[in-house]
Design a protein around this motif. Structure first.
Motif, mmCIF file in Angstrom:
data_model
loop_
_atom_site.group_PDB
_atom_site.id
_atom_site.type_symbol
_atom_site.label_atom_id
_atom_site.label_comp_id
_atom_site.label_asym_id
_atom_site.label_seq_id
_atom_site.Cartn_x
_atom_site.Cartn_y
_atom_site.Cartn_z
ATOM 1 N N LEU A 1 -24.265 5.109 -28.696
ATOM 2 C CA LEU A 1 -24.953 6.393 -28.849
ATOM 3 C C LEU A 1 -26.470 6.228 -28.832
ATOM 4 O O LEU A 1 -27.179 7.075 -28.299
ATOM 5 C CB LEU A 1 -24.503 7.100 -30.125
ATOM 6 C CG LEU A 1 -23.081 7.641 -30.103
ATOM 7 C CD1 LEU A 1 -22.720 8.242 -31.455
ATOM 8 C CD2 LEU A 1 -22.894 8.650 -28.991
ATOM 9 N N SER A 2 -26.952 5.128 -29.408
ATOM 10 C CA SER A 2 -28.400 4.904 -29.397
ATOM 11 C C SER A 2 -28.891 4.661 -27.971
ATOM 12 O O SER A 2 -29.991 5.094 -27.600
ATOM 13 C CB SER A 2 -28.789 3.744 -30.307
ATOM 14 O OG SER A 2 -28.221 2.544 -29.857
ATOM 15 N N ARG B 1 -36.137 12.777 -20.225
ATOM 16 C CA ARG B 1 -36.930 13.969 -20.554
ATOM 17 C C ARG B 1 -38.419 13.749 -20.297
ATOM 18 O O ARG B 1 -39.171 14.716 -20.194
ATOM 19 C CB ARG B 1 -36.693 14.403 -21.994
ATOM 20 C CG ARG B 1 -35.387 15.186 -22.132
ATOM 21 C CD ARG B 1 -35.226 15.794 -23.490
ATOM 22 N NE ARG B 1 -34.496 14.826 -24.311
ATOM 23 C CZ ARG B 1 -34.767 14.547 -25.574
ATOM 24 N NH1 ARG B 1 -35.744 15.138 -26.206
ATOM 25 N NH2 ARG B 1 -34.061 13.652 -26.226
ATOM 26 N N GLU C 1 -35.644 0.507 -25.690
ATOM 27 C CA GLU C 1 -36.281 1.737 -25.221
ATOM 28 C C GLU C 1 -37.788 1.568 -25.060
ATOM 29 O O GLU C 1 -38.371 2.040 -24.084
ATOM 30 C CB GLU C 1 -35.990 2.884 -26.194
ATOM 31 C CG GLU C 1 -36.604 4.196 -25.764
ATOM 32 C CD GLU C 1 -36.321 5.331 -26.712
ATOM 33 O OE1 GLU C 1 -36.825 6.436 -26.458
ATOM 34 O OE2 GLU C 1 -35.605 5.138 -27.708
ATOM 35 N N SER D 1 -29.031 8.051 -26.294
ATOM 36 C CA SER D 1 -30.176 8.799 -26.819
ATOM 37 C C SER D 1 -31.480 8.290 -26.218
ATOM 38 O O SER D 1 -32.361 9.079 -25.862
ATOM 39 C CB SER D 1 -30.236 8.690 -28.342
ATOM 40 O OG SER D 1 -29.126 9.304 -28.923
ATOM 41 N N ALA D 2 -31.605 6.972 -26.117
ATOM 42 C CA ALA D 2 -32.818 6.383 -25.534
ATOM 43 C C ALA D 2 -32.953 6.794 -24.073
ATOM 44 O O ALA D 2 -34.040 7.176 -23.622
ATOM 45 C CB ALA D 2 -32.778 4.864 -25.663
ATOM 46 N N ASP E 1 -31.730 9.437 -22.664
ATOM 47 C CA ASP E 1 -32.041 10.866 -22.636
ATOM 48 C C ASP E 1 -33.522 11.106 -22.900
ATOM 49 O O ASP E 1 -34.158 11.907 -22.216
ATOM 50 C CB ASP E 1 -31.180 11.603 -23.656
ATOM 51 C CG ASP E 1 -31.370 13.101 -23.572
ATOM 52 O OD1 ASP E 1 -31.147 13.670 -22.477
ATOM 53 O OD2 ASP E 1 -31.748 13.707 -24.606
ATOM 54 N N ARG E 2 -34.097 10.398 -23.868
ATOM 55 C CA ARG E 2 -35.534 10.562 -24.165
ATOM 56 C C ARG E 2 -36.391 10.160 -22.962
ATOM 57 O O ARG E 2 -37.377 10.828 -22.632
ATOM 58 C CB ARG E 2 -35.922 9.755 -25.400
ATOM 59 C CG ARG E 2 -35.461 10.387 -26.702
ATOM 60 C CD ARG E 2 -36.033 9.660 -27.915
ATOM 61 N NE ARG E 2 -35.456 8.333 -28.093
ATOM 62 C CZ ARG E 2 -34.334 8.086 -28.749
ATOM 63 N NH1 ARG E 2 -33.643 9.063 -29.280
ATOM 64 N NH2 ARG E 2 -33.901 6.835 -28.884
#
Length: 78
Positions: free
Chosen positions: A2-3, A13, A32, A6-7, A9-10
């Protein structure tokens, strides 16, 4: 896992393309911060007109150190 998602995705973005984000995360063992620095520098050098494959090579060799990577890119371009 999940991390990692999330990384990614950041970074996505921030405007980086998905393939480059995946590649950068893999190259830097899912760090990341290192992947983000690689993407930022890669974009800067690409905007200067250097080829992506060469940019990738020098950033890896020089551990994302901007000045050393830029010196090598310029030296090879002459």
């Amino acid at each position: 896992f999940l991390s990692y998602l999330s990384a990614c995705d950041r970074l996505l973005r921030q405007g980086y393309e998905e393939g480059l984000v995946d590649e950068a995360m893999e190259m830097f063992q899912f760090s990341e911060s290192q992947a983000g620095e690689f993407l930022r520098l890669s974009e800067q050098f690409s905007d200067m007109g250097f080829q992506q494959d060469r940019i990738k090579e020098v950033l890896l060799v020089h551990g994302n150190r901007r000045e050393q990577a830029l010196e090598e890119l310029v030296a090879c371009a002459q």
